[in-house]
Design a protein around this motif. Structure first.
Motif, PDB file in Angstrom:
ATOM      1  N   ILE A  40       6.148   0.914  -2.347  1.00 18.17           N
ATOM      2  CA  ILE A  40       7.337   0.952  -3.210  1.00 18.17           C
ATOM      3  C   ILE A  40       7.643   2.374  -3.661  1.00 18.17           C
ATOM      4  O   ILE A  40       8.598   2.597  -4.388  1.00 18.17           O
ATOM      5  N   GLY A  41       6.875   3.352  -3.235  1.00 18.00           N
ATOM      6  CA  GLY A  41       7.183   4.732  -3.603  1.00 18.00           C
ATOM      7  C   GLY A  41       5.951   5.616  -3.493  1.00 18.00           C
ATOM      8  O   GLY A  41       4.834   5.125  -3.361  1.00 18.00           O
ATOM      9  N   VAL A  71       0.564   6.264  -6.754  1.00 19.01           N
ATOM     10  CA  VAL A  71      -0.523   5.302  -6.533  1.00 19.01           C
ATOM     11  C   VAL A  71      -0.708   4.404  -7.745  1.00 19.01           C
ATOM     12  O   VAL A  71      -0.999   4.873  -8.851  1.00 19.01           O
ATOM     13  N   LEU A  72      -0.525   3.113  -7.538  1.00 14.99           N
ATOM     14  CA  LEU A  72      -0.767   2.115  -8.584  1.00 14.99           C
ATOM     15  C   LEU A  72      -2.220   1.671  -8.492  1.00 14.99           C
ATOM     16  O   LEU A  72      -2.873   1.867  -7.465  1.00 14.99           O
ATOM     17  N   ASN A  83      -3.261  -1.318  -8.322  1.00 16.85           N
ATOM     18  CA  ASN A  83      -3.315  -2.334  -7.260  1.00 16.85           C
ATOM     19  C   ASN A  83      -1.899  -2.719  -6.880  1.00 16.85           C
ATOM     20  O   ASN A  83      -0.938  -2.302  -7.540  1.00 16.85           O
ATOM     21  N   GLY A  84      -1.745  -3.493  -5.829  1.00 12.32           N
ATOM     22  CA  GLY A  84      -0.410  -3.755  -5.282  1.00 12.32           C
ATOM     23  C   GLY A  84       0.349  -4.901  -5.940  1.00 12.32           C
ATOM     24  O   GLY A  84       1.462  -5.236  -5.522  1.00 12.32           O
ATOM     25  N   THR A 110       0.845  -1.194   0.000  1.00 15.98           N
ATOM     26  CA  THR A 110       0.000   0.000   0.000  1.00 15.98           C
ATOM     27  C   THR A 110       0.880   1.244   0.000  1.00 15.98           C
ATOM     28  O   THR A 110       1.969   1.234   0.616  1.00 15.98           O
ATOM     29  N   PRO A 111       0.433   2.314  -0.685  1.00 15.95           N
ATOM     30  CA  PRO A 111       1.223   3.551  -0.622  1.00 15.95           C
ATOM     31  C   PRO A 111       1.317   4.114   0.793  1.00 15.95           C
ATOM     32  O   PRO A 111       2.124   5.007   1.054  1.00 15.95           O
TER      33      PRO A 111
HETATM   34  N1  ADE Z   1      -0.536  -0.083  -4.194  1.00 16.47           N
HETATM   35  C1  ADE Z   1      -0.855   1.030  -4.873  1.00 16.47           C
HETATM   36  N2  ADE Z   1       0.166   1.886  -4.916  1.00 16.47           N
HETATM   37  C2  ADE Z   1       1.197   1.295  -4.241  1.00 16.47           C
HETATM   38  C3  ADE Z   1       2.522   1.682  -3.922  1.00 16.47           C
HETATM   39  N3  ADE Z   1       3.024   2.854  -4.284  1.00 16.47           N
HETATM   40  N4  ADE Z   1       3.274   0.835  -3.206  1.00 16.47           N
HETATM   41  C4  ADE Z   1       2.779  -0.347  -2.797  1.00 16.47           C
HETATM   42  N5  ADE Z   1       1.537  -0.766  -3.062  1.00 16.47           N
HETATM   43  C5  ADE Z   1       0.751   0.038  -3.771  1.00 16.47           C
END
Ligand code: ADE
Length: 246
Positions: free
Chosen positions: A133-134, A137-138, A140-141, A88-89
């Protein structure tokens, strides 16, 4: 090492896990990776894994039941329960030190979130650690999990050659960027390989490379130099560069 990934999009991992070093590490037995479809644990007629948020608001939230049942089912399949990491972000930022720490664990279980997140009770009760990971926002993870897996697997003993893994240890400790690399031809469209690399003077080449690495780190990532200074005891080009600047 055993790695499990819990996701709503197993197909996102099929190709990448069968390529390159991660694939070789699986074939070599250094890691076993299983991907689990969270939707397989949804009991409802339509296999729903998400629902509207209590209190209203946009978007959907991943439900407790399928996710928790998936986590528990996967955990009990091995003698070791494993560390459950939710991507998660909002998590702690992933870096090389974290990759090294993970590579020393027996088992990792990655939970890929989706939608507006997962029900908070899952995070409270079943997740050991939240990882980002940064700062972006993706959707999903799952790709985030893949990135972490790639960084961890290449650190497992026997996955890369000894020489490479020794180098990586110092990178992990020092966070030093690499300097420039060249291969044949000696001249390409008027651009020449630095003379020093053609001399065969190993000590001089090594010193040049260290200096280049330190310079690149200093130019591009001053923050890494600061980090290295704090590590302090590690002898490295990065520390040398950091000390020069003091
Ligand atoms: N899910 C959505 N964005 C993410 C991110 N930046 N890092 C890890 N999981 C994520």
């Amino acid at each position: 090492m055993k790695i499990d990934v819990l996701t709503l999009f197993p197909e996102m991992l099929a190709g990448p896990l069968q390529a390159s070093i991660v694939s070789r590490a699986q074939r070599g037995g250094q890691v076993r990776i299983d991907v689990h479809d969270i939707r397989d644990y949804a009991r409802a007629k339509h296999r729903t894994v998400d629902d509207r948020p209590f209190g209203g608001g946009p978007g959907m939230v991943m439900k407790c039941e399928p996710l928790v049942e998936c986590i528990e089912s996967v955990q009990t399949r091995e003698a070791v329960r494993g560390r459950v990491v939710y991507l998660t972000p909002e998590g702690v930022k992933f870096d090389q030190a974290k990759a090294l720490a993970y590579s020393r664990l027996e088992r990792l279980i990655f939970v890929s979130g989706h939608y507006e997140g997962v029900d908070e009770r899952v995070r409270e009760g079943w997740i050991d650690e939240e990882l980002s990971i940064g700062d972006y926002v993706l959707s999903n993870g799952t790709i985030a999990a893949l990135i972490v897996i790639d960084a961890v697997v290449r650190l497992l003993p026997g996955v890369l050659g000894n020489e490479a893994s020794a180098q990586m240890d110092s990178f992990g400790a020092d966070a030093l960027l690499e300097g420039p690399q060249y291969t044949r031809p000696e001249e390409f469209r008027g651009r020449k390989v630095p003379e020093i690399l053609l001399t065969g003077h190993h000590a001089a080449i090594s010193a040049w490379r260290k200096e280049q690495a330190a310079r690149r780190t200093s130019e591009r990532r001053k923050d890494l130099l600061e980090k290295s200074k704090n590590i302090g005891s590690v002898k490295s080009p990065l520390n040398a560069a950091a000390n020069d600047q003091q």
